[in-house]
Design an enzyme around this catalytic site. Structure first.
Site, PDB file in Angstrom:
ATOM      1  CD  GLU A 155      -3.006   3.330  -6.853  1.00  0.00           C
ATOM      2  OE1 GLU A 155      -3.103   4.557  -6.917  1.00  0.00           O
ATOM      3  OE2 GLU A 155      -2.679   2.742  -5.807  1.00  0.00           O
ATOM      4  CB  SER A 172      -0.852   0.042   1.278  1.00  0.00           C
ATOM      5  OG  SER A 172      -1.652  -1.091   1.391  1.00  0.00           O
ATOM      6  CG  HIS A 210      -2.129  -0.729  -4.360  1.00  0.00           C
ATOM      7  ND1 HIS A 210      -2.591   0.534  -4.105  1.00  0.00           N
ATOM      8  CD2 HIS A 210      -2.360  -1.435  -3.211  1.00  0.00           C
ATOM      9  CE1 HIS A 210      -3.060   0.608  -2.875  1.00  0.00           C
ATOM     10  NE2 HIS A 210      -2.939  -0.584  -2.314  1.00  0.00           N
ATOM     11  CG  ASN A 215      -3.525   3.582  -0.069  1.00  0.00           C
ATOM     12  OD1 ASN A 215      -4.751   3.591   0.015  1.00  0.00           O
ATOM     13  ND2 ASN A 215      -2.825   2.462  -0.053  1.00  0.00           N
TER      14      ASN A 215
HETATM   15  N1  CAA Z   1     -17.524 -11.525  -3.406  1.00  0.00           N
HETATM   16  C1  CAA Z   1     -18.518 -11.571  -4.284  1.00  0.00           C
HETATM   17  N2  CAA Z   1     -19.626 -10.821  -4.200  1.00  0.00           N
HETATM   18  C2  CAA Z   1     -19.730 -10.021  -3.138  1.00  0.00           C
HETATM   19  C3  CAA Z   1     -18.739  -9.948  -2.150  1.00  0.00           C
HETATM   20  C4  CAA Z   1     -17.584 -10.737  -2.323  1.00  0.00           C
HETATM   21  N3  CAA Z   1     -16.543 -10.711  -1.452  1.00  0.00           N
HETATM   22  N4  CAA Z   1     -19.113  -9.063  -1.218  1.00  0.00           N
HETATM   23  C5  CAA Z   1     -20.312  -8.593  -1.585  1.00  0.00           C
HETATM   24  N5  CAA Z   1     -20.680  -9.163  -2.764  1.00  0.00           N
HETATM   25  C6  CAA Z   1     -21.852  -8.861  -3.542  1.00  0.00           C
HETATM   26  C7  CAA Z   1     -23.117  -9.006  -2.750  1.00  0.00           C
HETATM   27  O1  CAA Z   1     -23.701 -10.271  -2.956  1.00  0.00           O
HETATM   28  C8  CAA Z   1     -23.974  -7.881  -3.321  1.00  0.00           C
HETATM   29  O2  CAA Z   1     -24.645  -8.283  -4.511  1.00  0.00           O
HETATM   30  P1  CAA Z   1     -26.114  -7.726  -4.855  1.00  0.00           P
HETATM   31  O3  CAA Z   1     -25.938  -6.229  -4.966  1.00  0.00           O
HETATM   32  O4  CAA Z   1     -26.442  -8.383  -6.139  1.00  0.00           O
HETATM   33  O5  CAA Z   1     -26.934  -8.138  -3.689  1.00  0.00           O
HETATM   34  C9  CAA Z   1     -22.996  -6.803  -3.762  1.00  0.00           C
HETATM   35  O6  CAA Z   1     -21.747  -7.483  -3.916  1.00  0.00           O
HETATM   36  C10 CAA Z   1     -22.894  -5.680  -2.757  1.00  0.00           C
HETATM   37  O7  CAA Z   1     -22.673  -6.269  -1.483  1.00  0.00           O
HETATM   38  P2  CAA Z   1     -23.186  -5.671  -0.099  1.00  0.00           P
HETATM   39  O8  CAA Z   1     -24.593  -5.203  -0.206  1.00  0.00           O
HETATM   40  O9  CAA Z   1     -22.817  -6.613   0.988  1.00  0.00           O
HETATM   41  O10 CAA Z   1     -22.249  -4.505   0.133  1.00  0.00           O
HETATM   42  P3  CAA Z   1     -22.264  -3.028  -0.368  1.00  0.00           P
HETATM   43  O11 CAA Z   1     -23.305  -2.698  -1.330  1.00  0.00           O
HETATM   44  O12 CAA Z   1     -22.135  -2.257   0.882  1.00  0.00           O
HETATM   45  O13 CAA Z   1     -20.872  -2.966  -1.151  1.00  0.00           O
HETATM   46  C11 CAA Z   1     -18.549  -2.691  -1.028  1.00  0.00           C
HETATM   47  C12 CAA Z   1     -19.749  -3.526  -0.609  1.00  0.00           C
HETATM   48  C13 CAA Z   1     -18.273  -2.878  -2.511  1.00  0.00           C
HETATM   49  C14 CAA Z   1     -17.374  -3.228  -0.226  1.00  0.00           C
HETATM   50  C15 CAA Z   1     -18.825  -1.172  -0.753  1.00  0.00           C
HETATM   51  O14 CAA Z   1     -19.258  -0.991   0.564  1.00  0.00           O
HETATM   52  C16 CAA Z   1     -17.601  -0.332  -1.004  1.00  0.00           C
HETATM   53  O15 CAA Z   1     -17.252  -0.004  -2.134  1.00  0.00           O
HETATM   54  N6  CAA Z   1     -16.918   0.044   0.094  1.00  0.00           N
HETATM   55  C17 CAA Z   1     -15.692   0.853   0.004  1.00  0.00           C
HETATM   56  C18 CAA Z   1     -14.527  -0.064  -0.238  1.00  0.00           C
HETATM   57  C19 CAA Z   1     -13.254   0.696  -0.408  1.00  0.00           C
HETATM   58  O16 CAA Z   1     -13.167   1.909  -0.312  1.00  0.00           O
HETATM   59  N7  CAA Z   1     -12.192  -0.069  -0.663  1.00  0.00           N
HETATM   60  C20 CAA Z   1     -10.855   0.485  -0.784  1.00  0.00           C
HETATM   61  C21 CAA Z   1     -10.133   0.272   0.518  1.00  0.00           C
HETATM   62  S1  CAA Z   1      -8.526   1.017   0.483  1.00  0.00           S
HETATM   63  C22 CAA Z   1      -7.568  -0.123  -0.283  1.00  0.00           C
HETATM   64  O17 CAA Z   1      -7.990  -1.193  -0.638  1.00  0.00           O
HETATM   65  C23 CAA Z   1      -6.136   0.266  -0.533  1.00  0.00           C
HETATM   66  C24 CAA Z   1      -5.153   0.056   0.533  1.00  0.00           C
HETATM   67  O18 CAA Z   1      -3.980  -0.096   0.197  1.00  0.00           O
HETATM   68  C25 CAA Z   1      -5.498   0.081   1.971  1.00  0.00           C
HETATM   69  P1  NAD Z   2      -3.548  -9.560   6.249  1.00  0.00           P
HETATM   70  O1  NAD Z   2      -3.022  -9.297   7.616  1.00  0.00           O
HETATM   71  O2  NAD Z   2      -5.004  -9.806   6.066  1.00  0.00           O
HETATM   72  O3  NAD Z   2      -2.770 -10.805   5.585  1.00  0.00           O
HETATM   73  C1  NAD Z   2      -1.368 -10.917   5.512  1.00  0.00           C
HETATM   74  C2  NAD Z   2      -1.033 -12.405   5.481  1.00  0.00           C
HETATM   75  O4  NAD Z   2       0.346 -12.564   5.149  1.00  0.00           O
HETATM   76  C3  NAD Z   2      -1.268 -13.113   6.807  1.00  0.00           C
HETATM   77  O5  NAD Z   2      -2.210 -14.161   6.616  1.00  0.00           O
HETATM   78  C4  NAD Z   2       0.111 -13.663   7.203  1.00  0.00           C
HETATM   79  O6  NAD Z   2       0.055 -14.945   7.815  1.00  0.00           O
HETATM   80  C5  NAD Z   2       0.791 -13.733   5.830  1.00  0.00           C
HETATM   81  N1  NAD Z   2       2.257 -13.714   5.877  1.00  0.00           N
HETATM   82  C6  NAD Z   2       3.054 -12.940   6.665  1.00  0.00           C
HETATM   83  N2  NAD Z   2       4.362 -13.193   6.379  1.00  0.00           N
HETATM   84  C7  NAD Z   2       4.372 -14.119   5.384  1.00  0.00           C
HETATM   85  C8  NAD Z   2       5.411 -14.765   4.646  1.00  0.00           C
HETATM   86  N3  NAD Z   2       6.702 -14.500   4.873  1.00  0.00           N
HETATM   87  N4  NAD Z   2       5.058 -15.673   3.680  1.00  0.00           N
HETATM   88  C9  NAD Z   2       3.757 -15.940   3.427  1.00  0.00           C
HETATM   89  N5  NAD Z   2       2.737 -15.352   4.095  1.00  0.00           N
HETATM   90  C10 NAD Z   2       3.040 -14.457   5.062  1.00  0.00           C
HETATM   91  O7  NAD Z   2      -3.071  -8.318   5.358  1.00  0.00           O
HETATM   92  P2  NAD Z   2      -3.749  -7.730   4.034  1.00  0.00           P
HETATM   93  O8  NAD Z   2      -4.752  -6.723   4.413  1.00  0.00           O
HETATM   94  O9  NAD Z   2      -4.096  -8.861   3.123  1.00  0.00           O
HETATM   95  O10 NAD Z   2      -2.498  -6.916   3.426  1.00  0.00           O
HETATM   96  C11 NAD Z   2      -1.481  -7.567   2.694  1.00  0.00           C
HETATM   97  C12 NAD Z   2      -0.729  -6.542   1.873  1.00  0.00           C
HETATM   98  O11 NAD Z   2      -1.648  -5.875   0.977  1.00  0.00           O
HETATM   99  C13 NAD Z   2      -0.052  -5.438   2.685  1.00  0.00           C
HETATM  100  O12 NAD Z   2       1.129  -5.062   2.037  1.00  0.00           O
HETATM  101  C14 NAD Z   2      -1.088  -4.314   2.634  1.00  0.00           C
HETATM  102  O13 NAD Z   2      -0.536  -3.045   2.833  1.00  0.00           O
HETATM  103  C15 NAD Z   2      -1.615  -4.473   1.216  1.00  0.00           C
HETATM  104  N6  NAD Z   2      -2.974  -3.951   0.973  1.00  0.00           N
HETATM  105  C16 NAD Z   2      -3.942  -4.051   1.939  1.00  0.00           C
HETATM  106  C17 NAD Z   2      -5.220  -3.579   1.659  1.00  0.00           C
HETATM  107  C18 NAD Z   2      -6.325  -3.666   2.676  1.00  0.00           C
HETATM  108  O14 NAD Z   2      -7.378  -3.022   2.491  1.00  0.00           O
HETATM  109  N7  NAD Z   2      -6.198  -4.446   3.732  1.00  0.00           N
HETATM  110  C19 NAD Z   2      -5.509  -3.026   0.398  1.00  0.00           C
HETATM  111  C20 NAD Z   2      -4.492  -2.961  -0.567  1.00  0.00           C
HETATM  112  C21 NAD Z   2      -3.214  -3.416  -0.268  1.00  0.00           C
END
Ligand code: CAA
Ligand code: NAD
Length: 285
Positions: free
Chosen positions: A153, A120, A141, A191
């Site tokens: 990404e 991330s 990503h 991010n």
């Molecule tokens: N697999 C398959 N289908 C799924 C599913 C899954 N894991 N989860 C939900 N669905 C389906 C459901 O069956 C549902 O279908 P219908 O509309 O036909 O009923 C549909 O998808 C929507 O599901 P929900 O009603 O449970 O959920 P929702 O409408 O609230 O949407 C969501 C769920 C897409 C997660 C929405 O809440 C959303 O977009 N949230 C924001 C997520 C976000 O911002 N993600 C980015 C995080 S940051 C990141 O990832 C980067 C990082 O590095 C940290």
């Molecule tokens: P998580 O904690 O759900 O899972 C990480 C997994 O890696 C754990 O199950 C752990 O047992 C395993 N692990 C640790 N060391 C290991 C090794 N040496 N070999 C094999 N497996 C090992 O974390 P996550 O949320 O899946 O995040 C994983 C990566 O993806 C991170 O770099 C995170 O920044 C990135 N990411 C996270 C998100 C998010 O929304 N959580 C979104 C995009 C990117």
């Protein structure tokens, strides 16, 4: 350019399990590596449930769902990834752990194989430098939940070659995502914008300015976000967010990126969000 047929995924947590699923749904043979068997069992359970949801919704046939599930193998031995054309690392957000893995993979993967990180916020070229194939190392990503979020990404370091970037754009499209090109800077594009916003939501909550429900409702109804920031933090994982904030603060020294004290304390208390059963909300652990 080698066609990407076999994909190795490192880590079967929130992200690794989703990445393995979409690769298998696109017809790739997938091997997932984990540190512990229990994470593989949990991750494969999540993949099964997600495939079943697509089948229930009628967007995937039961036969295709079963075939995708059967294309995924699991292991705790890194050498089982040796035939991969592409390895996507999605282990914990920690540079030392990622570098050690990149170094080990580089020693036995075929010369054409590409190694990517789903990091991330970490510096991708630092992982590339742990290998002897830096031109074939990039960031890939994905977003959480991977089966639903449409963006990837593709992160080009200052040494990644164009052929690798083209192969990754093609792969992202093949797994049903829209790729965008990002530079190897902390947080890339999304991010860099999202993390300061999430951290600020914690500060607003920590300062007692509003209840968690009102903060979330405010951003959902006022700005049309699908989830409020505190719900999203629980969804992403508070441990992962804490690591990301530390990494981005270390790089930019921008106070907006600094982890709020409450986030640190929640992580230390094991409150990692939805995956641990408790974060800003309770999920009945
Ligand atoms: N697999 C398959 N289908 C799924 C599913 C899954 N894991 N989860 C939900 N669905 C389906 C459901 O069956 C549902 O279908 P219908 O509309 O036909 O009923 C549909 O998808 C929507 O599901 P929900 O009603 O449970 O959920 P929702 O409408 O609230 O949407 C969501 C769920 C897409 C997660 C929405 O809440 C959303 O977009 N949230 C924001 C997520 C976000 O911002 N993600 C980015 C995080 S940051 C990141 O990832 C980067 C990082 O590095 C940290
Ligand atoms: P998580 O904690 O759900 O899972 C990480 C997994 O890696 C754990 O199950 C752990 O047992 C395993 N692990 C640790 N060391 C290991 C090794 N040496 N070999 C094999 N497996 C090992 O974390 P996550 O949320 O899946 O995040 C994983 C990566 O993806 C991170 O770099 C995170 O920044 C990135 N990411 C996270 C998100 C998010 O929304 N959580 C979104 C995009 C990117």
């Amino acid at each position: 350019m080698h066609e990407i047929k076999r994909v190795g995924v490192c880590g079967c947590g929130l992200m690794g399990s989703g990445i393995a699923q979409v690769a298998a749904m696109a017809g790739c043979d997938v091997v997932i590596l984990e540190a512990v068997q229990s994470a593989l069992d949990r991750g494969m359970g999540g993949i099964k449930r997600s495939l079943d949801k697509f089948v229930e919704k009628g967007t995937l046939s039961a036969a295709d769902g079963a075939a995708a599930f059967a294309r995924i193998k699991t292991t705790t031995d890194v050498h089982d990834l040796r035939e991969s054309d592409l390895v996507i690392e999605a282990v914990v957000e920690n540079m030392d752990v990622k570098k050690a893995l990149f170094k080990e993979l580089d020693q036995f993967l075929a010369p054409h194989a590409i190694i990517c990180s789903n990091t991330s916020s970490l510096c991708v070229v630092e992982m590339a430098a742990a290998t002897k194939r830096p031109k074939r190392v990039a960031g890939l990503h994905f977003f959480n939940p991977v089966p639903l979020m449409k963006l990837v990404e593709v992160v080009k370091t200052i040494v990644t070659d164009d052929e690798t970037i083209q192969a990754l754009f093609a792969f992202a499209k093949r797994v049903g995502k829209t790729p965008i090109l990002a530079q190897d800077t902390p947080g890339f594009i999304v991010n860099r914008l999202l993390v300061p916003y999430l951290l600020y939501a914690i500060r607003v909550y920590e300062a007692g300015l509003a209840s968690r429900e009102d903060i979330d409702e405010g951003m959902k109804l006022g700005c049309g976000h699908p989830m409020g920031p505190l719900t999203l933090l629980d969804f992403v994982g508070l441990d992962t967010t804490y690591f990301i904030a530390q990494i981005m603060f270390d790089e930019f020294k921008d106070p907006m990126m600094a982890p709020p004290p409450l986030l640190k304390r929640m992580v230390l208390a094991g409150q990692h969000g939805r995956k641990s059963g408790k974060g800003f909300y309770d999920y009945g652990a």
